[in-house]
Enzyme design. Structure first.
Site, PDB file in Angstrom:
ATOM      1  N   ASP A  58      -6.058  70.677  27.722  1.00 29.55           N
ATOM      2  CA  ASP A  58      -7.753  70.742  27.669  1.00 29.55           C
ATOM      3  C   ASP A  58      -8.038  69.738  26.837  1.00 29.55           C
ATOM      4  OD1 ASP A  58      -9.902  71.295  27.559  1.00 29.55           O
ATOM      5  OD2 ASP A  58     -10.209  73.457  27.718  1.00 29.55           O
ATOM      6  N   VAL A  59      -8.822  68.649  27.251  1.00 24.79           N
ATOM      7  CA  VAL A  59      -9.215  67.711  26.196  1.00 24.79           C
ATOM      8  C   VAL A  59     -10.205  67.991  24.975  1.00 24.79           C
ATOM      9  CG1 VAL A  59      -8.638  65.679  27.659  1.00 24.79           C
ATOM     10  CG2 VAL A  59     -10.953  66.632  27.746  1.00 24.79           C
ATOM     11  N   ASN A  85      -9.790  59.640  31.010  1.00 17.63           N
ATOM     12  CA  ASN A  85     -10.435  59.556  32.112  1.00 17.63           C
ATOM     13  C   ASN A  85     -10.990  60.784  32.233  1.00 17.63           C
ATOM     14  OD1 ASN A  85     -11.041  58.967  35.403  1.00 17.63           O
ATOM     15  ND2 ASN A  85      -9.706  60.724  35.303  1.00 17.63           N
ATOM     16  N   TYR A 150     -24.864  63.086  29.292  1.00 19.41           N
ATOM     17  CA  TYR A 150     -23.746  62.256  29.983  1.00 19.41           C
ATOM     18  C   TYR A 150     -23.865  60.944  29.680  1.00 19.41           C
ATOM     19  CZ  TYR A 150     -20.682  60.257  33.852  1.00 19.41           C
ATOM     20  OH  TYR A 150     -19.901  59.643  34.699  1.00 19.41           O
ATOM     21  N   LYS A 154     -21.223  58.616  27.437  1.00 17.88           N
ATOM     22  CA  LYS A 154     -20.683  57.483  27.997  1.00 17.88           C
ATOM     23  C   LYS A 154     -20.877  56.140  27.234  1.00 17.88           C
ATOM     24  CE  LYS A 154     -18.269  59.470  31.213  1.00 17.88           C
ATOM     25  NZ  LYS A 154     -16.852  59.510  31.187  1.00 17.88           N
ATOM     26  N   THR A 185     -16.224  60.926  44.742  1.00 23.14           N
ATOM     27  CA  THR A 185     -14.915  61.723  44.202  1.00 23.14           C
ATOM     28  C   THR A 185     -15.734  63.285  44.274  1.00 23.14           C
ATOM     29  OG1 THR A 185     -15.518  61.552  41.818  1.00 23.14           O
ATOM     30  CG2 THR A 185     -14.123  59.936  42.670  1.00 23.14           C
TER      31      THR A 185
END
Ligand code: NDP
Length: 252
Positions: A58-59, A85, A150, A154, A185
């Protein structure tokens, strides 16, 4: 392109963009560790290729990343290719975004890349060539309405990559960010039901609404992101460093 003998780490390598990059690296000879929270998903993918190896990691959890990366590097060697990623994309109007929403996205998309890159770098003996790639987004180079956390994460990923490319200058390690537009995706598929309800359209109509966000009006396919990642891992890209590579069907 030949990566035999190298150990690659792809976070979020069980699905979508990460999965496609992981398979391409394995096909090019690398031993590839794929990570994510869902071990069943990773195991199913690892069963498809001798050189894909599953690790639950788990990042957002520092111990999970540091212990996980230390374990896999003891098994398969230093991380000479790292693709940070793993990420989440959750949309909401800014006025409705809670601090918990903000922190969840920060912890996954930005802390996660920080921890992943730092742990991967710690496995490298001095003077070992390596490629560090982070998957940012077009939201890393322009603002996206309805996705402020988000967008901030980013942009942050690009800052991280640019800073690292300076700090590790004159070493054989490069740092670059991939900035895809909308790619078909689970992240995009997960938005379809909400759009169908909101705009009274069918699934194709909802997909077309998302595709409009790309200048070409077409959704990207994962192999287009993979091609850029594989180029960054190639010998010919050894002097490409600190860059943001936009894969978006047009200017962002
Ligand atoms: P997916 O949802 O298929 O991939 C996201 C991956 O991240 C999953 O494998 C997921 O695995 C993993 N992940 C999420 N949270 C965590 C966590 N806390 N710890 C470990 N792994 C985690 O979507 P994509 O392939 O589209 O996304 C990959 C990256 O590409 C993301 O960073 C995304 O922001 C970026 N991107 C995507 C675009 C698109 O349009 N699809 C456009 C631009 C950028 P699990 O749930 O098992 O943990």
């Amino acid at each position: 392109m030949e990566h035999t003998g190298k150990h690659a780490l792809v976070t979020g390598g069980g699905t979508g963009i990460g999965h496609d990059i992981a398979v391409a690296l394995a096909n090019a000879g690398a031993e590839v560790t794929i990570t994510g929270r869902r071990l069943d998903v990773l195991n199913d993918v690892a069963a498809t290729h001798d050189r894909l190896h599953a690790l639950q990691m788990d990042v957002t959890d520092e111990a999970s990343v540091r212990d996980g990366v230390a374990t896999i590097s003891a098994l398969r060697g230093p991380i000479q290719i790292c693709v940070a990623n793993a990420g989440i994309a959750e949309g909401k109007a800014f006025s409705k975004t809670t601090l918990a929403d903000w922190r969840k996205t920060m912890t996954t998309n930005l802390d996660g890349v920080f921890l992943t890159l730092q742990a991967a770098l710690a496995t490298l003996p001095a003077d070992t060539p390596a490629r560090m790639i982070a998957v940012s987004s077009i939201a890393g180079v322009r603002g996206l309405k309805g996705a402020i956390p988000y967008t901030a994460t980013k942009h942050g990923v690009i800052g991280l990559i640019r800073g690292l490319s300076e700090e590790y200058m004159n070493t054989p390690i490069t740092f670059n960010a991939l900035c895809p537009g909308y790619v078909e995706t689970d992240i995009v598929r997960g938005q379809l039901p909400g759009l169908m309800r909101r705009f009274g359209v069918d699934e194709d109509g909802a997909r077309a609404l998302i595709a409009k966000g790309n200048r070409s009006g077409q959704l990207l396919e994962v192999d287009e992101v993979t091609a850029a990642a594989m180029w960054l891992c190639s010998d010919g890209a050894r002097s490409v460093n600190g860059q943001t590579i936009e894969i978006a069907g047009g200017q962002v």
